[in-house]
Write a protein that holds these residues in place. Structure first.
Motif, PDB file in Angstrom:
ATOM      1  N   PRO A 189       0.768  -0.968   0.083  1.00  0.00           N
ATOM      2  CA  PRO A 189       0.109  -0.297   0.635  1.00  0.00           C
ATOM      3  C   PRO A 189       0.978   1.108  -0.314  1.00  0.00           C
ATOM      4  CG  PRO A 189      -0.748  -1.287   1.829  1.00  0.00           C
ATOM      5  CD  PRO A 189       0.508  -2.016   1.350  1.00  0.00           C
ATOM      6  N   ALA A 190       0.192   2.349  -0.787  1.00  0.00           N
ATOM      7  CA  ALA A 190       1.048   3.645  -0.889  1.00  0.00           C
ATOM      8  C   ALA A 190       1.079   4.053   0.541  1.00  0.00           C
ATOM      9  CB  ALA A 190       0.450   5.078  -1.498  1.00  0.00           C
ATOM     10  N   SER A 191       0.578   3.809   1.408  1.00  0.00           N
ATOM     11  CA  SER A 191       0.217   4.649   2.785  1.00  0.00           C
ATOM     12  C   SER A 191       0.873   4.351   3.729  1.00  0.00           C
ATOM     13  CB  SER A 191      -1.320   3.801   3.648  1.00  0.00           C
ATOM     14  OG  SER A 191      -1.220   2.794   3.815  1.00  0.00           O
ATOM     15  N   TRP A 192       1.766   3.009   3.484  1.00  0.00           N
ATOM     16  CA  TRP A 192       3.175   2.045   4.595  1.00  0.00           C
ATOM     17  C   TRP A 192       4.268   2.641   3.868  1.00  0.00           C
ATOM     18  CZ3 TRP A 192       3.413  -3.710   4.200  1.00  0.00           C
ATOM     19  CH2 TRP A 192       2.492  -4.489   4.953  1.00  0.00           C
ATOM     20  N   LEU A 193       4.439   3.406   2.685  1.00  0.00           N
ATOM     21  CA  LEU A 193       5.704   4.687   2.296  1.00  0.00           C
ATOM     22  C   LEU A 193       5.263   5.554   2.957  1.00  0.00           C
ATOM     23  CD1 LEU A 193       5.345   3.144  -1.461  1.00  0.00           C
ATOM     24  CD2 LEU A 193       6.877   2.756   0.430  1.00  0.00           C
ATOM     25  N   ALA A 194       4.039   6.201   2.748  1.00  0.00           N
ATOM     26  CA  ALA A 194       3.983   6.889   3.263  1.00  0.00           C
ATOM     27  C   ALA A 194       4.124   7.692   5.249  1.00  0.00           C
ATOM     28  CB  ALA A 194       2.527   7.604   3.520  1.00  0.00           C
ATOM     29  N   ALA A 195       4.071   6.570   5.377  1.00  0.00           N
ATOM     30  CA  ALA A 195       4.071   6.188   7.323  1.00  0.00           C
ATOM     31  C   ALA A 195       5.572   5.793   7.544  1.00  0.00           C
ATOM     32  CB  ALA A 195       2.910   5.507   7.607  1.00  0.00           C
ATOM     33  N   LEU A 196       6.144   5.102   6.387  1.00  0.00           N
ATOM     34  CA  LEU A 196       7.050   4.899   7.058  1.00  0.00           C
ATOM     35  C   LEU A 196       8.708   5.620   6.997  1.00  0.00           C
ATOM     36  CD1 LEU A 196       8.796   1.978   6.580  1.00  0.00           C
ATOM     37  CD2 LEU A 196       9.492   2.028   4.419  1.00  0.00           C
TER      38      LEU A 196
END
Length: 376
Positions: A189-196
């Motif tokens: 998910p793109a959200s994982w990259l944003a939260a990493l």
């Protein structure tokens, strides 16, 4: 129950003295996180109550095995002894060796902030708390009962991580140095990259495969890594109480329609046990449901079913090595399998394990190795 010798024996099976995970496994009372679970029977899933039989409880909780804790929408905590529950597993306490392997792939050094995706019983969160400290661990699950029960049981054994009820595929609750998933994802998910965090690391398995992906965040907001050489599989992420129903209507068609007939030079293969083949096929045609059985004459049989209506039925007669294949629907699923098996024989391997992984900031994930590539 004197659980400490059982936990010590489990630690000896899944890790080793001197490992960062030796003490967490040795000192975590897994039985208190899994008080009830299911065992399968011909009639369905039967619930087992641990406190009613402490010897069976200890044997199950400290074995290196997965304990199924939820069937469909019915958690083992709420199941009656009879009748058996029917349906597909939707939550479990995963076998400890795989939990430890995923955490090891996360490179959890002191001070890193961890998001543990898929709380389940809370066992992975408990191990992480022992390693990092409670304040650095956040654990997330889509199921409110799982997060509530896990939080209570973690508190009972002295741990207080941040426990969140949320969909792992949506916006995540914070910024993390490590994201380690105990549930399979169809893609990153793109959200994982944003939260990493910058330089952070993610670890997950890909849905429908045995592939473990590790990747480190890059300066452009994406990530690069690889498919690890070891393998692992979890239940696939879900957004509701249950998974979509099995493809019984396609199975009925496969059993009552002749379709196109061909002969394969290979005997029937249990695809789900041939991890390289299964993983490659799932990347080629995601969503295939595999079933195996034996005909009245002793023939080994297999079925391949797909939500788009494609199907294949194949059987190898006793004493034979060739297979008669029947196929129908918009795609020829068995032909895809055959192409992969031929590649396997010609090259001695398939390119999926050890593949390089490139993830763009929007989550587009590409696997590549030796001239082969695929994008999820």
């Amino acid at each position: 129950m004197d659980w400490t010798p059982h936990a010590a024996a489990l630690a000896a099976r899944v890790t080793y003295p001197g490992s960062s995970w030796w003490v967490p496994v040795k000192e975590t009372p897994r039985h208190l996180l899994v008080e009830r679970w299911y065992t399968s029977s011909p009639q369905g899933w039967i619930v087992v109550d641990g406190p009613s039989d402490e010897s069976a409880w200890a044997a199950a909780a400290y074995a290196d095995t997965t304990l199924v804790t939820r069937i469909g929408a019915v958690h083992a905590d709420h199941a009656r002894p009879y009748p058996p529950v029917t349906g597909h597993p939707t939550s479990s306490s995963t076998l400890p060796s795989l939990v430890v392997a995923m955490l090891q792939h996360g490179h959890l050094t002191p001070g890193v902030r961890l998001l543990d995706v898929a709380t389940g019983s809370g066992y992975s969160a408990a191990l992480a708390c022992r390693r990092l400290g409670d304040d650095l661990v956040t654990t997330l699950d889509v199921d409110p009962y799982l997060t509530e029960a896990a939080a209570q049981r973690l508190e009972r054994i002295g741990h207080h991580p941040t426990v969140v009820t949320a969909d792992a595929g949506q916006e995540l609750p914070g910024v993390f140095d490590r994201i380690v998933s105990m549930v399979s994802m169809p893609c990153i998910p793109a959200s994982w990259l944003a939260a990493l965090a910058p330089g952070g690391r993610l670890v997950t398995t890909l849905a429908g495969t045995g592939l473990i992906v590790t990747a480190d965040k890059t300066e452009d907001g994406g990530a690069t890594g690889r498919v690890e050489w070891d393998r692992g599989a979890f239940m696939t992420t879900r957004t509701g109480d249950d998974y979509p129903p099995a493809l019984n209507h396609v199975f009925t068609t496969a059993n009552h329609t002749e379709g196109e007939v061909s002969v394969s030079p290979f005997p029937v293969l249990d695809v789900m046990q041939a991890w390289e083949v299964w993983s490659m096929l799932s990347l080629t045609a995601p969503g295939i449901e595999h079933r195996n059985g034996t005909a009245d004459d002793g023939s080994r049989m297999t079925w391949m079913l797909h939500p788009d209506g494609s199907w294949a039925r194949a059987h190898t007669a006793p004493g034979e090595h060739t297979t008669t294949v029947y196929q129908g629907g918009p795609r020829r699923l068995y032909d895809l399998l055959e192409a992969i098996r031929w590649r396997w024989l010609e090259h001695g391997q398939l390119p999926v394990y050890g593949a390089q992984v490139t993830i763009t900031p929007d989550g587009k994930t590409t696997l590549s190795r030796g001239g082969w590539s695929t994008t999820l």
